[in-house]
Scaffold this motif. Structure first.
Motif, PDB file in Angstrom:
ATOM      1  N   TYR A  71       9.548  17.594 -59.281  1.00 47.81           N
ATOM      2  CA  TYR A  71      10.464  18.693 -59.838  1.00 47.81           C
ATOM      3  C   TYR A  71      10.911  19.516 -58.210  1.00 47.81           C
ATOM      4  CZ  TYR A  71      11.287  23.372 -61.750  1.00 47.81           C
ATOM      5  OH  TYR A  71      11.861  24.441 -62.289  1.00 47.81           O
ATOM      6  N   TRP A 129       8.330   9.411 -59.312  1.00 46.47           N
ATOM      7  CA  TRP A 129       8.637   9.550 -60.713  1.00 46.47           C
ATOM      8  C   TRP A 129       9.604   8.950 -61.321  1.00 46.47           C
ATOM      9  CZ3 TRP A 129       4.919  12.473 -63.297  1.00 46.47           C
ATOM     10  CH2 TRP A 129       4.948  12.887 -64.651  1.00 46.47           C
ATOM     11  N   GLY A 132      13.099   9.838 -62.639  1.00 50.95           N
ATOM     12  CA  GLY A 132      13.659  11.391 -62.361  1.00 50.95           C
ATOM     13  C   GLY A 132      15.076  11.361 -61.639  1.00 50.95           C
ATOM     14  N   PRO A 133      15.499  12.781 -61.727  1.00 48.53           N
ATOM     15  CA  PRO A 133      15.197  13.738 -62.260  1.00 48.53           C
ATOM     16  C   PRO A 133      15.095  13.820 -63.817  1.00 48.53           C
ATOM     17  CG  PRO A 133      16.596  14.134 -60.545  1.00 48.53           C
ATOM     18  CD  PRO A 133      16.527  12.660 -60.716  1.00 48.53           C
ATOM     19  N   HIS A 147      11.119  18.832 -67.539  1.00 49.16           N
ATOM     20  CA  HIS A 147      12.332  18.084 -67.875  1.00 49.16           C
ATOM     21  C   HIS A 147      13.382  19.162 -68.508  1.00 49.16           C
ATOM     22  CE1 HIS A 147      15.263  15.595 -69.972  1.00 49.16           C
ATOM     23  NE2 HIS A 147      14.655  14.574 -69.335  1.00 49.16           N
TER      24      HIS A 147
END
Ligand SMILES: [Fe+2]
Ligand SMILES: [Fe+2]
Length: 340
Positions: A71, A129, A132-133, A147
């Motif tokens: 994030y 991740w 991601g994003p 998300h």
């Protein structure tokens, strides 16, 4: 050897070249200091692929921590991913306006560096991740919140691009560069703070290197501004005051927390942002506390204030950081000059 052809009555002058145009290709140097910074930038080039990535493993983190780190880098990418395009555009502009050679070269070097910074976001996210994003499917409330917040961030990132592309042609160099200078001040402040806060070898080296690049970008901006500021008009000064407020409102998203008056976000964005940032902190990424961030940002803004006031530019009020100044009302997306 064939004989030269000398026309009767002399050579014909070539037609005037319409402007703006990247020609003529000359290499005029007016500011030796910029040429020296460009040389330094070439010597300091580094490769994000060479960071000790083997030391960054998904298994070393909890799921919440991995999500938090992803994030944070997604938030950063909202800034850094605009960097290459922003400076590539500025580089073209510098050619078209026939800026001296070191200005063109320095812009090019910032474009190069920003591509590396963006790559750091890309590589970290890919390791921790995948997808991601945004190209992944959340499986619980925390993941959905992350998300969704990232989606809103990108919505805002998309709002300033048209404004920037017109601003590059519309604003004079001092206006553009005060915004650039502010972005670089913010970026160097952020990465210095993160480098001191992280316990992880990959992030430590990454933040140190990015921080060094950002300090060099700041040096480039300051050198160009020292050339440009003496010719300021009052209209330009007023515009710069607004730009400084716009920069604060924009950059606070990554340095601290988003203030009112530009960001279009749902009411749950900020509380969820705090939860996710806490997971990134908990993972040892080096995200400073709310108070430390505010203090660093206040110091950076005060440095900018000292610089611009020397040139008779009024500083905008930043009540969020208890900094007094001229009140500036709502910031339009068109006024945002995205830079980092
Ligand atoms: Fe950067
Ligand atoms: Fe930068």
């Amino acid at each position: 050897m064939a004989d030269l052809t000398i026309p009767e009555g002399g050579f014909w002058p070539a037609p005037e070249i319409p402007q703006p145009n990247i020609y003529p290709m000359e290499w005029r140097v007016e500011t030796e200091k910029l040429a020296a910074i460009y040389e330094k930038s070439k010597r300091m080039v580094w490769n994000p692929a060479d960071l000790p990535w083997d030391g960054l493993n998904a298994e070393d983190f909890t799921r919440e921590q991995r999500l938090g780190i992803m994030y944070w880098f997604a938030v950063l990418a909202n800034f850094d991913a605009s960097g290459p395009a922003v400076f590539a555009r500025a580089t073209i502009q510098a050619f078209e306006k026939h800026e001296e050679d070191p200005v063109r070269k320095c812009f090019f070097s910032i474009t190069r560096d920003e591509m590396n910074h963006e790559e750091c976001c890309q590589r970290t996210i890919a390791k921790l991740w995948p997808g991601g994003p945004l190209n992944w499917t959340p499986s619980d409330d925390l993941e959905t919140a992350a998300h969704n917040n990232i989606g809103w961030l990108y919505h805002n990132g998309g709002r300033y691009w048209n404004g920037y592309t017109t601003a590059v042609g519309k604003y004079s160099l001092p206006v553009l560069f005060t915004s650039f200078m502010m972005g670089e001040m913010a970026a160097s402040t952020l990465f210095r703070g993160m480098a001191s806060g992280t316990q992880h070898p990959v992030f430590s080296e990454m933040f140190q290197r990015i921080g060094r690049d950002e300090s060099r970008h700041l040096q480039i901006c300051m050198t160009i501004l020292e050339n440009e500021w003496p010719g300021l008009t009052d209209d330009t000064r007023t515009l710069i005051t607004r730009q400084l407020r716009a920069g604060f409102v924009f950059l606070s998203m990554i340095l601290w927390e988003p203030p009112e008056g530009f960001w279009e976000l749902p009411p749950y964005f900020l509380p969820n942002h705090r939860v996710l940032m806490n997971h990134a902190r908990d993972a040892g990424l080096g995200v400073l506390s709310y108070e430390e961030q505010a203090e660093n940002w206040r110091v950076a803004m005060a440095r900018i204030r000292a610089i611009v006031e020397r040139w008779g530019i009024a500083f905008p009020a930043i009540p969020e950081l208890d900094l007094e100044g001229v009140p500036v009302d709502f910031i339009d997306p068109e006024e945002i000059i995205p830079v980092f």
